[in-house]
Every structure is written in structure tokens, then in C-alpha cells.
Enzyme design. Structure first.
Site, PDB file in Angstrom:
ATOM      1  N   HIS A 198      -1.323  27.318   7.137  1.00  0.00           N
ATOM      2  CA  HIS A 198      -0.864  28.613   6.673  1.00  0.00           C
ATOM      3  C   HIS A 198       0.391  28.005   5.871  1.00  0.00           C
ATOM      4  O   HIS A 198       0.498  28.802   4.790  1.00  0.00           O
ATOM      5  CB  HIS A 198      -0.546  29.524   7.526  1.00  0.00           C
ATOM      6  CG  HIS A 198       0.050  30.292   6.791  1.00  0.00           C
ATOM      7  ND1 HIS A 198      -0.641  31.609   6.524  1.00  0.00           N
ATOM      8  CD2 HIS A 198       1.421  31.681   7.187  1.00  0.00           C
ATOM      9  CE1 HIS A 198       0.017  32.647   5.762  1.00  0.00           C
ATOM     10  NE2 HIS A 198       1.284  32.480   6.417  1.00  0.00           N
TER      11      HIS A 198
ATOM     12  N   ASP B 117       2.164  34.215   1.120  1.00  0.00           N
ATOM     13  CA  ASP B 117       2.983  34.916   2.601  1.00  0.00           C
ATOM     14  C   ASP B 117       2.980  36.264   2.036  1.00  0.00           C
ATOM     15  O   ASP B 117       2.325  37.032   1.319  1.00  0.00           O
ATOM     16  CB  ASP B 117       3.407  34.584   4.114  1.00  0.00           C
ATOM     17  CG  ASP B 117       3.309  34.861   5.106  1.00  0.00           C
ATOM     18  OD1 ASP B 117       2.356  35.244   5.818  1.00  0.00           O
ATOM     19  OD2 ASP B 117       4.512  35.782   5.776  1.00  0.00           O
TER      20      ASP B 117
ATOM     21  N   TYR C 150       6.634  44.888   7.812  1.00  0.00           N
ATOM     22  CA  TYR C 150       5.195  44.825   8.406  1.00  0.00           C
ATOM     23  C   TYR C 150       4.962  46.268   9.372  1.00  0.00           C
ATOM     24  O   TYR C 150       4.340  46.916   9.407  1.00  0.00           O
ATOM     25  CB  TYR C 150       4.917  44.275   9.865  1.00  0.00           C
ATOM     26  CG  TYR C 150       4.851  42.600   9.414  1.00  0.00           C
ATOM     27  CD1 TYR C 150       3.575  41.705   9.233  1.00  0.00           C
ATOM     28  CD2 TYR C 150       5.980  41.624   9.370  1.00  0.00           C
ATOM     29  CE1 TYR C 150       4.243  40.971   8.906  1.00  0.00           C
ATOM     30  CE2 TYR C 150       5.630  41.239   9.448  1.00  0.00           C
ATOM     31  CZ  TYR C 150       4.509  40.168   9.206  1.00  0.00           C
ATOM     32  OH  TYR C 150       4.696  38.432   8.834  1.00  0.00           O
TER      33      TYR C 150
END
Length: 347
Positions: free
Chosen positions: A323, A127, A258
Site C-alpha cells: 500500500h 490514500d 472516516y
């Protein structure tokens, strides 16, 4: 319940308790320390002796996401090292968004590797940790023997389009990375649910395609989340550990990764078109939200990924997995990682 059923249930429960106690003993063998790297204090978990395998976690995770890998690789003759990344867990979380650029997080890893007393490491990342891993391979390939990227393929820099601008155009303003951009906004929305509920929802989500967080009830109905049964690979104790750290330290550090995406784009103009020239293995779940995002399968299995990463050895798709494959399919993922890195091991 019959007498035989009662005995069977008792024996099964006894075996389960024995396995849990054995796991607790193994976890107690993991060493924890604080290391000063790149101006921050970083929490690091490690176990074993031998060539270093450096594990980098994603969001919303911690070093703990690698608990199965730490035990397995330590038992296989490796020194397994898993930090809490900048802004996560027990590692320092600088308040400014500009402290979370790719240059900062790669600087952390360079200093951490230096503190381990080795010249090179095997890199395994998942990730957001994989994003850090790709940057590390781009900036300091001399430090990496081989790289196993879980869930996230290389993302070459677009020369004209900033990341958030592109995401807004392709996926809309409810796309999760777009929703994370406003400082404090997502933190307040998470607070309405509580850390445990949000982590539970994210880690058990198996809906394919680009993740969307509606402005109303972004994580769904709280009652529905309460009714979610945890999968076999993630226990109540695991959830409590994650929640305790996020309740104490908050989500801002992780969200700031982010928020620095566009800044990363500006800082990496000089690397436009650069190839990653490290031996790489890519592993992803067939139901993974990133893998099932439109255009991703074509990039991974077409010419794009191989052109950008010419030493890409293999792309493995684990069917039926989501995931968080390093937890969901720990034994299979461990075997896939080990069969790759042992090609480059000298013992």
C-alpha cells in the site's frame, strides 16, 4: 570473522553512515513553515523552485511520507510542497467531526495553493490524501494541471447508498472503516498498543483484501508486532518520527476523516454522476489492500474508471508492492510521476 571480512564489514558500515549523513543534510534543506488556511494553522514542508507539485498524505501518515519525493522533485526543477493535512502532525486539529468534511479539507487546499502564489499545481496524493485529491479535482479543476493518484481510484457517489451502510453490508462491522466510526473507541484501542506498534503494524502489513480489525486484538498480538522486522524502506528513525507526532497529537484528527464519510455523501448530492475531467495517472501496488478488495480490479481495469475519469491516461500496477508504494518503491514511483507531469510542464 576473517581479516578480509572485517575490512569489508567496516567499509560497508562506513558507506552506510555516509549515505545516512548525506540524507540528513538533504532533509535539513527542507523548509518548514506554518500557514494560516481556511481558519486553521497548517504545517507545510517544501523544497525547490519551479512548478509546484503538491503532495497529499494519507492515514496514518504525515508530510514525512513524501520525504523521498520532496528531495527528488526539488532536484528535478520543481517546487515540492507537502503539508500535514488538517488533524495530522503539526497542523491544527479541530475537535468536531463536522470540521473534517470534504468541503473543509478542499477549502484548506484551495487556500494553501493561493498562499503559494501560483494559479495551478501538479497534484500527487496517496490514500486519504488521494480522496482529498479527487474532491479537489471535482470542486476546483481550474487549480490542477494534472493528478497522480496513488492507491486510490476515483469513487463515484452512490445515489442511494451511504458509504458506511454499504461497507457494513459488503464487508461486515469489523471492516476497518466501520470500526473507526465510534468516537473515542479506536483511540482507546490504539492506546493499548501504543502509537509506534500500531504504525509499525499498519505500514508493514501486506495481507491483500479488505482490512479487518477484530474487536479482540485488532492489531494482533503485541509481542508479534514487536518481532516484526522493519523493511529496508522504513527505518527505526522513520518510525520514531511518526510515533513522536502521534504520541503528542493523537489519532483523532485522522480518524475523523472516516467519521465524516456519510456527511460527505450528504453534502455532495449535487455532484452525483459528475466526471473528473483532469489528466490523471493511477499507480497502485499489486498487493495493495484496496486494489485487492473484491470488485476494485474490475472497476480499475474495466470501463468504470475510464468512464468516470475520461482523461485517465494510464493505470500502473507495481507488482510485489504493498500500500505504501511512495516509500516502498520510491525511485520507481518518482520516475512514473515525473514522466507523466513533465508532459504538462513548460520548462
Amino acid at each position: 570473522m576473517s581479516h578480509v571480512d572485517s575490512i569489508t564489514t567496516t567499509l560497508f558500515g562506513h558507506r552506510e553512515r555516509e549515505r545516512e549523513r548525506e540524507r540528513e543534510r538533504e532533509m535539513e534543506g527542507i523548509k518548514h513553515k506554518m500557514v494560516n488556511v481556511n481558519g486553521i494553522n497548517m504545517h507545510v514542508a517544501e523544497k525547490g523552485e519551479g512548478p509546484v507539485v503538491l503532495f497529499l498524505h494519507g492515514f496514518p501518515e504525515l508530510w514525512y511520507t513524501w520525504r523521498h519525493q520532496i528531495l527528488a522533485f526539488a532536484a528535478s526543477g520543481y517546487r515540492a510542497v507537502a503539508p500535514d493535512l488538517r488533524g495530522f502532525g503539526d497542523t491544527d486539529a479541530p475537535p468536531s467531526i463536522t470540521s473534517y468534511t470534504c468541503l473543509h479539507v478542499v477549502g484548506d487546499m484551495v487556500a494553501l495553493i493561493g498562499s503559494l502564489g501560483v494559479d495551478q499545481v501538479f497534484l500527487v496524493a496517496h490514500d486519504w490524501g488521494a480522496m482529498v485529491g479527487w474532491y479537489l479535482c471535482m470542486f476546483r479543476p481550474d487549480l490542477i494541471k494534472a493528478f497522480v493518484s496513488l492507491t486510490l481510484p476515483f469513487r463515484p457517489r452512490h445515489p442511494k447508498l451511504k458509504p458506511i451502510e454499504g461497507m457494513l453490508a459488503f464487508f461486515g462491522d469489523d471492516y476497518y472503516m466501520c470500526r473507526f466510526q465510534e468516537p473515542g473507541k479506536m483511540e482507546s484501542e490504539i492506546a493499548e498498543y501504543g502509537a509506534a506498534a500500531v504504525i509499525k503494524k499498519i505500514l508493514t502489513e501486506r495481507k491483500p483484501g479488505p482490512p479487518i480489525l477484530p474487536k479482540q486484538n485488532p492489531f494482533g498480538n503485541l509481542r508479534d508486532i514487536d518481532d516484526i522486522k522493519l523493511p529496508a524502506w522504513f527505518s527505526d528513525e522513520d518510525l520514531k518520527y511518526y510515533a513522536s507526532k502521534y504520541n503528542h497529537n493523537g489519532f483523532t484528527g485522522g480518524l475523523n476523516y472516516y467519521r465524516a464519510l456519510d456527511l460527505n455523501w450528504e453534502l455532495t448530492a449535487a455532484w452525483t454522476g459528475v466526471q473528473i475531467k483532469i489528466p490523471v495517472k493511477f499507480i497502485v501496488g499489486g498487493l495493495d489492500m484496496m486494489y485487492t478488495t473484491p470488485g476494485m480490479k474490475e472497476y480499475v481495469h474495466g470501463d468504470g474508471f475510464k468512464n468516470d475519469v475520461p482523461l485517465l491516461k494510464e493505470c500502473v500496477v507495481i507488482q510485489g508492492a504493498g500500500h505504501f508504494i511512495n516509500q516502498e518503491r520510491a525511485e520507481e514511483v518518482n520516475a512514473r510521476i515525473h514522466e507523466f507531469i513533465k508532459e504538462f510542464s513548460t520548462f
